[in-house]
Design an enzyme around this catalytic site. Structure first.
Site, mmCIF file in Angstrom:
data_model
loop_
_atom_site.group_PDB
_atom_site.id
_atom_site.type_symbol
_atom_site.label_atom_id
_atom_site.label_comp_id
_atom_site.label_asym_id
_atom_site.label_seq_id
_atom_site.Cartn_x
_atom_site.Cartn_y
_atom_site.Cartn_z
ATOM 1 N N LYS A 54 55.010 78.830 57.423
ATOM 2 C CA LYS A 54 53.598 78.552 57.738
ATOM 3 C C LYS A 54 53.476 78.049 59.176
ATOM 4 O O LYS A 54 52.590 78.458 59.922
ATOM 5 C CB LYS A 54 53.041 77.519 56.743
ATOM 6 C CG LYS A 54 52.786 78.126 55.368
ATOM 7 C CD LYS A 54 52.561 77.105 54.273
ATOM 8 C CE LYS A 54 52.496 77.817 52.925
ATOM 9 N NZ LYS A 54 52.542 76.940 51.764
ATOM 10 N N GLN A 98 52.047 70.974 50.124
ATOM 11 C CA GLN A 98 52.946 71.938 49.480
ATOM 12 C C GLN A 98 53.287 71.471 48.062
ATOM 13 O O GLN A 98 53.659 70.321 47.848
ATOM 14 C CB GLN A 98 54.227 72.085 50.320
ATOM 15 C CG GLN A 98 55.174 73.175 49.853
ATOM 16 C CD GLN A 98 54.602 74.586 49.989
ATOM 17 O OE1 GLN A 98 53.813 74.869 50.867
ATOM 18 N NE2 GLN A 98 55.001 75.471 49.101
ATOM 19 N N ASP A 121 43.688 75.636 50.662
ATOM 20 C CA ASP A 121 44.381 76.160 49.481
ATOM 21 C C ASP A 121 43.393 76.508 48.371
ATOM 22 O O ASP A 121 43.741 77.235 47.434
ATOM 23 C CB ASP A 121 45.337 75.085 48.924
ATOM 24 C CG ASP A 121 46.792 75.449 49.110
ATOM 25 O OD1 ASP A 121 47.103 76.648 49.196
ATOM 26 O OD2 ASP A 121 47.612 74.515 49.154
#
Ligand code: GUN
Length: 298
Positions: A54, A98, A121
């Site tokens: 990322k 994460q 997200d």
């Protein structure tokens, strides 16, 4: 006739090029880049690899990024404090924590601490709710990638029968909602669905996200269907120690029946990070105010 292979790597590249072009436009208009913060807690090797990719992707596209690698001993309060600081950080437009988190941390509370305007997200219940009622919201990246892959086939989604196998909050449920928003008639199946092969055989569009290696063999596929395989299952290692990955679909059988199919690897996988960059770009436009973006916020 064998199916066309949907090339996720090539399509992800196209999405990245679109975002890179927009990043330049954004910088010209606002004088600063979009910013993404990624938080990782502990040292799960797979998560570290994802977070590294990322960061590299942000650099490649001109997106500013900050990485917070916190020790496994991080307390709930410390993690919440880090997120609250990022909620107030003007350089940061997107925040990603994460997953999975270490067991002692409360994932629900952590995700709900992220400002929904920065929830790239799309996991915050406010994002989920807004999305379901058709309001502006971030949508999880993997299902967004699935939708883009289907659209790239050129096949119209409207009016089609879509079957999603898997009901996770991250993939199955949002994939089904996206297909519904695109006017498909959607069935969500799972491990306890009775007569699963028959239900799947009705599908013009079949999305497999159940996490069971090669479970969907040829008997699950309708001739001419579009098959999107979200599964990434490690079934062994090569002599060199490289992971051997298979999807949820028995590719060799399904490709002889479907019209279009994604491979594993090289199908859905590359799309997830590309769509994260897309969401980060949209977050920056939305937070900077309307205008000039050409994204869905207008
Ligand atoms: N872990 C595995 N996939 C994801 C994802 O899409 N987002 C986050 N935050 N963590 C993940």
């Amino acid at each position: 006739m064998a199916a066309s292979i949907i090339d996720g790597r090539a399509i992800a590249k196209k999405v990245r090029a679109e975002v890179a072009e927009e990043v330049e436009r954004f910088k010209k208009v606002h004088g600063y880049p979009p910013g993404l913060a990624v938080i990782i807690v502990g040292d799960d090797p797979a998560s570290r690899v994802y977070v590294g990719s990322k960061k590299r992707m942000c650099e490649a596209l001109g997106i500013y990024s900050e990485e917070y690698a916190l020790p496994a001993s991080t307390t709930q309060e410390e993690l919440i404090g880090t997120i609250r600081n990022l909620n107030n950080n003007k350089k940061i437009h997107g925040i990603l924590v994460q997953l999975p988190l270490p067991d002692h941390l409360d994932e629900g509370e952590v995700l709900e601490t992220i400002d929904p305007r920065k929830d790239v997200d799309g996991f915050h219940p406010i994002s989920v709710g807004n999305f379901v009622v058709g309001k502006e919201a971030f949508v999880p990246c993997t299902p967004l990638g699935v939708l883009r892959l289907i659209k790239e086939t050129g096949i119209e989604i409207k009016g089609k029968k879509a079957v999603v196998v898997g009901r996770s909050n991250i993939v199955g449920k949002p994939a089904a909602m996206l297909l519904l928003a695109n006017h498909a008639t959607v069935t969500i199946c799972h491990s306890r669905t009775e007569g699963l092969p028959g239900v799947c055989r009705e599908a013009d569009i079949l999305v497999a996200a159940i996490g069971r290696p090669e479970m969907l063999d040829g008997s699950y596929i309708k001739p001419g269907a579009v098959v999107i395989d979200v599964g990434v299952n490690e079934v062994g290692r090569t002599e060199e120690g490289k992971r051997i990955l298979v999807g949820d679909v028995k590719f060799d059988e399904a490709k002889e029946i479907a019209s279009h199919i994604t491979p594993v690897p090289g199908g859905v996988g590359p799309m997830t990070i590309a769509m994260l960059m897309r969401n980060t770009m949209d977050a920056a436009w939305r937070q900077a105010g309307k205008g000039g973006c050409g994204c869905s916020c207008k």
